[in-house]
Design an enzyme around this catalytic site. Structure first.
Site, PDB file in Angstrom:
ATOM      1  N   SER A  40      -2.310   4.387  10.142  1.00  0.00           N
ATOM      2  CA  SER A  40      -3.749   4.792   9.854  1.00  0.00           C
ATOM      3  C   SER A  40      -4.506   3.397   9.857  1.00  0.00           C
ATOM      4  O   SER A  40      -4.552   2.733   9.131  1.00  0.00           O
ATOM      5  CB  SER A  40      -4.051   5.342   8.517  1.00  0.00           C
ATOM      6  OG  SER A  40      -3.609   4.583   7.593  1.00  0.00           O
ATOM      7  N   HIS A 149       0.235  10.079   7.228  1.00  0.00           N
ATOM      8  CA  HIS A 149       1.637   9.566   6.971  1.00  0.00           C
ATOM      9  C   HIS A 149       2.470  10.822   6.626  1.00  0.00           C
ATOM     10  O   HIS A 149       3.677  10.825   6.387  1.00  0.00           O
ATOM     11  CB  HIS A 149       1.770   8.783   5.901  1.00  0.00           C
ATOM     12  CG  HIS A 149       1.150   7.350   5.958  1.00  0.00           C
ATOM     13  ND1 HIS A 149       0.729   6.591   4.962  1.00  0.00           N
ATOM     14  CD2 HIS A 149       0.425   7.022   7.152  1.00  0.00           C
ATOM     15  CE1 HIS A 149       0.195   5.586   5.521  1.00  0.00           C
ATOM     16  NE2 HIS A 149       0.248   5.722   6.783  1.00  0.00           N
ATOM     17  N   GLU A 158      -2.783   8.795   0.430  1.00  0.00           N
ATOM     18  CA  GLU A 158      -1.842   8.148  -0.797  1.00  0.00           C
ATOM     19  C   GLU A 158      -2.311   8.817  -2.088  1.00  0.00           C
ATOM     20  O   GLU A 158      -3.510   8.288  -2.274  1.00  0.00           O
ATOM     21  CB  GLU A 158      -1.884   6.837  -0.587  1.00  0.00           C
ATOM     22  CG  GLU A 158      -1.160   6.252   0.850  1.00  0.00           C
ATOM     23  CD  GLU A 158      -1.464   4.770   1.139  1.00  0.00           C
ATOM     24  OE1 GLU A 158      -1.479   4.139  -0.002  1.00  0.00           O
ATOM     25  OE2 GLU A 158      -1.613   4.322   2.171  1.00  0.00           O
ATOM     26  N   GLU A 198       6.145   7.157   3.580  1.00  0.00           N
ATOM     27  CA  GLU A 198       6.096   5.721   2.678  1.00  0.00           C
ATOM     28  C   GLU A 198       7.087   5.954   1.679  1.00  0.00           C
ATOM     29  O   GLU A 198       6.939   5.269   0.461  1.00  0.00           O
ATOM     30  CB  GLU A 198       4.674   5.325   2.085  1.00  0.00           C
ATOM     31  CG  GLU A 198       3.780   5.081   3.343  1.00  0.00           C
ATOM     32  CD  GLU A 198       2.399   3.962   3.046  1.00  0.00           C
ATOM     33  OE1 GLU A 198       2.292   4.191   1.636  1.00  0.00           O
ATOM     34  OE2 GLU A 198       1.955   3.288   3.575  1.00  0.00           O
ATOM     35  N   ASP A 230      -5.786   6.403  -1.889  1.00  0.00           N
ATOM     36  CA  ASP A 230      -6.120   6.113  -0.505  1.00  0.00           C
ATOM     37  C   ASP A 230      -6.343   7.087   0.338  1.00  0.00           C
ATOM     38  O   ASP A 230      -5.525   7.768   0.921  1.00  0.00           O
ATOM     39  CB  ASP A 230      -5.025   4.995   0.283  1.00  0.00           C
ATOM     40  CG  ASP A 230      -5.583   4.469   1.551  1.00  0.00           C
ATOM     41  OD1 ASP A 230      -6.795   4.758   1.711  1.00  0.00           O
ATOM     42  OD2 ASP A 230      -4.495   3.681   2.314  1.00  0.00           O
ATOM     43  N   GLU A 271      -9.197   3.842  -2.472  1.00  0.00           N
ATOM     44  CA  GLU A 271      -9.371   3.015  -1.225  1.00  0.00           C
ATOM     45  C   GLU A 271      -9.866   3.735  -0.008  1.00  0.00           C
ATOM     46  O   GLU A 271      -9.694   5.033   0.072  1.00  0.00           O
ATOM     47  CB  GLU A 271      -7.883   2.267  -0.993  1.00  0.00           C
ATOM     48  CG  GLU A 271      -7.653   1.518   0.266  1.00  0.00           C
ATOM     49  CD  GLU A 271      -6.085   1.354   0.470  1.00  0.00           C
ATOM     50  OE1 GLU A 271      -5.401   1.245  -0.414  1.00  0.00           O
ATOM     51  OE2 GLU A 271      -5.745   1.216   1.411  1.00  0.00           O
ATOM     52  N   ASP A 298     -10.173  -1.376   3.098  1.00  0.00           N
ATOM     53  CA  ASP A 298      -8.799  -1.494   3.902  1.00  0.00           C
ATOM     54  C   ASP A 298      -9.206  -1.439   5.316  1.00  0.00           C
ATOM     55  O   ASP A 298      -9.439  -2.694   5.878  1.00  0.00           O
ATOM     56  CB  ASP A 298      -7.702  -0.517   3.720  1.00  0.00           C
ATOM     57  CG  ASP A 298      -6.691  -0.686   4.568  1.00  0.00           C
ATOM     58  OD1 ASP A 298      -6.403  -1.637   5.289  1.00  0.00           O
ATOM     59  OD2 ASP A 298      -5.613   0.245   4.522  1.00  0.00           O
ATOM     60  N   LYS A 323      -3.266  -7.325   3.959  1.00  0.00           N
ATOM     61  CA  LYS A 323      -2.292  -7.031   4.750  1.00  0.00           C
ATOM     62  C   LYS A 323      -2.370  -8.032   5.793  1.00  0.00           C
ATOM     63  O   LYS A 323      -2.758  -8.121   6.674  1.00  0.00           O
ATOM     64  CB  LYS A 323      -2.585  -5.748   5.415  1.00  0.00           C
ATOM     65  CG  LYS A 323      -2.466  -4.213   4.595  1.00  0.00           C
ATOM     66  CD  LYS A 323      -3.065  -3.221   5.601  1.00  0.00           C
ATOM     67  CE  LYS A 323      -2.548  -1.775   5.034  1.00  0.00           C
ATOM     68  NZ  LYS A 323      -3.396  -1.005   5.646  1.00  0.00           N
ATOM     69  N   HIS A 351       1.712  -3.428   1.812  1.00  0.00           N
ATOM     70  CA  HIS A 351       2.665  -3.036   3.112  1.00  0.00           C
ATOM     71  C   HIS A 351       2.010  -2.400   4.153  1.00  0.00           C
ATOM     72  O   HIS A 351       0.710  -2.242   3.937  1.00  0.00           O
ATOM     73  CB  HIS A 351       3.952  -2.290   2.557  1.00  0.00           C
ATOM     74  CG  HIS A 351       3.628  -0.994   2.021  1.00  0.00           C
ATOM     75  ND1 HIS A 351       4.576   0.138   1.867  1.00  0.00           N
ATOM     76  CD2 HIS A 351       2.331  -0.561   1.695  1.00  0.00           C
ATOM     77  CE1 HIS A 351       3.930   1.236   1.388  1.00  0.00           C
ATOM     78  NE2 HIS A 351       2.640   0.836   1.274  1.00  0.00           N
ATOM     79  N   LYS A 374       0.648  -2.825  -3.196  1.00  0.00           N
ATOM     80  CA  LYS A 374       0.992  -1.385  -2.571  1.00  0.00           C
ATOM     81  C   LYS A 374       2.174  -1.669  -1.842  1.00  0.00           C
ATOM     82  O   LYS A 374       2.267  -2.132  -0.730  1.00  0.00           O
ATOM     83  CB  LYS A 374       0.191  -1.063  -1.686  1.00  0.00           C
ATOM     84  CG  LYS A 374      -1.132  -0.397  -2.201  1.00  0.00           C
ATOM     85  CD  LYS A 374      -2.029   0.828  -1.441  1.00  0.00           C
ATOM     86  CE  LYS A 374      -2.205   0.600   0.119  1.00  0.00           C
ATOM     87  NZ  LYS A 374      -2.836   1.644   0.730  1.00  0.00           N
TER      88      LYS A 374
HETATM   89  C1  2PG Z   1      -3.034   1.986   4.376  1.00  0.00           C
HETATM   90  C2  2PG Z   1      -1.507   1.740   4.825  1.00  0.00           C
HETATM   91  C3  2PG Z   1      -0.627   1.418   4.044  1.00  0.00           C
HETATM   92  P1  2PG Z   1      -0.871   2.058   7.374  1.00  0.00           P
HETATM   93  O1  2PG Z   1      -3.487   2.678   4.930  1.00  0.00           O
HETATM   94  O2  2PG Z   1      -3.209   1.402   3.151  1.00  0.00           O
HETATM   95  O3  2PG Z   1      -0.148   2.230   3.151  1.00  0.00           O
HETATM   96  O4  2PG Z   1      -1.108   2.595   5.878  1.00  0.00           O
HETATM   97  O5  2PG Z   1       0.146   1.039   7.537  1.00  0.00           O
HETATM   98  O6  2PG Z   1      -0.552   3.191   8.117  1.00  0.00           O
HETATM   99  O7  2PG Z   1      -2.252   1.644   8.013  1.00  0.00           O
HETATM  100 MG    MG Z   2      -5.265   2.134   3.411  1.00  0.00          MG
END
Ligand code: 2PG
Ligand code: MG
Length: 402
Positions: A40, A149, A158, A198, A230, A271, A298, A323, A351, A374
């Site tokens: 995502s 996910h 999440e 995850e 999230d 989030e 994010d 990230k 992560h 996370k």
């Molecule tokens: C998020 C992430 C990690 P992805 O959205 O925060 O949990 O997902 O790595 O798929 O972007």
């Molecule tokens: Mg996110």
């Protein structure tokens, strides 16, 4: 520092997809890094170079070919020098030529080399480089996986338990106990309990509230534990409305749903409550709920220092997800952290949903004194490796302070 040899090859991530692992050697020291991969994603992320067949062959060739030739001719005295050199060599805004995955694998491995040369732990090197005070993060444990996910069995990507005990050792223990207890509750209620990407449980329920009713019981006896989500709302957007459990929500209705959740349950953070394009709604939720929960960006900011500055001007959020592979070098990741702190916000290191055994984010989270980390659910070795590294970091920190 002069890098004498570079090796790169493909390994599998937690989804069984290829990803790059790179090893640098100075002759005296050697360091390896492997790079995770998101599903995502935000549209402004640095570009992960992947070939049409899904492999990372070109990214690997870029490391073992062009980057190796360029790096081997030079001496570097800091990690920032290497990172700036790699950005210049790539020459694009988003690292699309050489690949953010290729570049970050060198950047993280070289951070490890500089830490080894200085004979200090990686988190200490990060803290010194960033000039911040290291500190233990809260654990943001993704216990119930949904969204992209988990085939949208739950609409919200999440459902997270936030654990903030006195020590990381205790936080990890509490997280394991809570995760096991949740598993028992879910298995008692459902005939089928798959796992998500995850390493969390991936149940399905008919209502948005049910996962939080269950989590409310889990957190109620635990003083230092609360709930976060999230929404990864880019994935919920359909036209200009959001779809959750087949029901359509306008931005205003979705804000009302979050308000109800925060009023009824012990929430700590939300989030990506809205899609990255729905910036007005970010400003609204932060104004409305930002003094009760942290609103983390994010996909909206993608660890990009400029986007974080812009988000601060518009008060979109009051916390930033960090990230490294969204921006592509350790130095720029640290820049993003500085912008986050300048805005007066919390940083939560994260992560990706496709992970490796690399534990860099544990050192990063501790080194920058992040509010949280996370690192996923507790049913995948690649996620557990991060929690284990955090416990070791705590021991290293105690040893250094004695
Ligand atoms: C998020 C992430 C990690 P992805 O959205 O925060 O949990 O997902 O790595 O798929 O972007
Ligand atoms: Mg996110």
């Amino acid at each position: 520092m002069r890098i004498k040899s570079i090796d790169a090859h493909a390994i599998s991530d937690t989804r069984g997809r290829e990803t790059i692992e790179t090893t640098l050697s100075t002759g005296e020291f050697e360091a390896t890094a492997s790079i995770p991969s998101g599903k995502s994603t935000g549209s402004h992320e640095a570009k992960e170079l992947r070939d049409e067949d899904g492999s990372v062959t070109t990214a690997i060739q870029n490391v073992t070919g062009e980057i190796t030739v360029a790096l081997k001719e030079r001496d570097f005295s800091t990690m920032e020098e290497i990172d700036a050199f790699l950005c210049e060599l790539d020459g694009t805004q988003n690292k699309s030529r050489l690949g953010a995955n290729a570049i970050l694998s060198i950047s993280i491995a070289s951070a490890r080399l500089f830490a080894q040369e200085a004979n200090i732990p990686l988190w200490r090197f990060i803290a010194d480089t960033a000039k911040v005070t290291p500190h233990a993060p809260r654990l943001f444990v993704n216990v119930m996986n949904g969204g992209a996910h988990a085939d949208f069995r739950l609409p919200i990507q999440e459902q997270i338990l936030v654990v903030g005990e006195e020590t990381l050792k205790e936080s990890v223990t509490v997280a394991h106990e809570a995760f096991a207890e949740l598993g028992n509750v879910l298995r008692g209620e459902l005939s089928n309990l798959p796992m998500g990407d995850e390493g969390g449980y991936s149940p399905s329920f008919d209502t948005i509230e049910r996962p939080f009713e269950i989590l409310a019981d889990i957190v109620s006896g635990r003083e230092n534990t609360s709930i976060a989500i999230d929404s990864a709302a880019n994935e919920l957007l359909d036209g200009d409305e959001y779809v959750l459990l087949k029901k359509r929500y306008t931005s205003a209705q979705l804000l009302e749903l979050y308000t109800q959740l925060v009023e009824h349950f012990h929430f700590h953070a939300i989030e990506d409550p809205f899609a990255e394009s729905d910036t007005e709604s970010f400003t609204e939720i932060t104004a409305k709920l930002g003094d009760r929960v942290i609103i983390i960006g994010d996909d909206l900011i993608v660890t990009n220092p400029k986007r974080i500055e812009d988000a601060a001007v518009h008060k979109y959020i009051n916390a930033a997800l960090i990230k490294p592979n969204q921006i592509g070098t350790v130095s720029e990741t640290i820049d993003a952290v500085h912008k986050t702190y300048e805005a007066g916000w919390h940083a939560v290191v994260s992560h990706r949903s496709g992970e490796t055994y690399d534990t860099f984010i544990a050192d990063l989270a501790y080194g920058i004194g992040a509010h949280g980390i996370k690192a996923g659910g507790l049913a995948q070795q690649q996620r557990l490796a991060k929690y284990e590294r955090l416990r070791v970091i705590e021991q290293e920190a105690t040893a250094l302070s004695n």
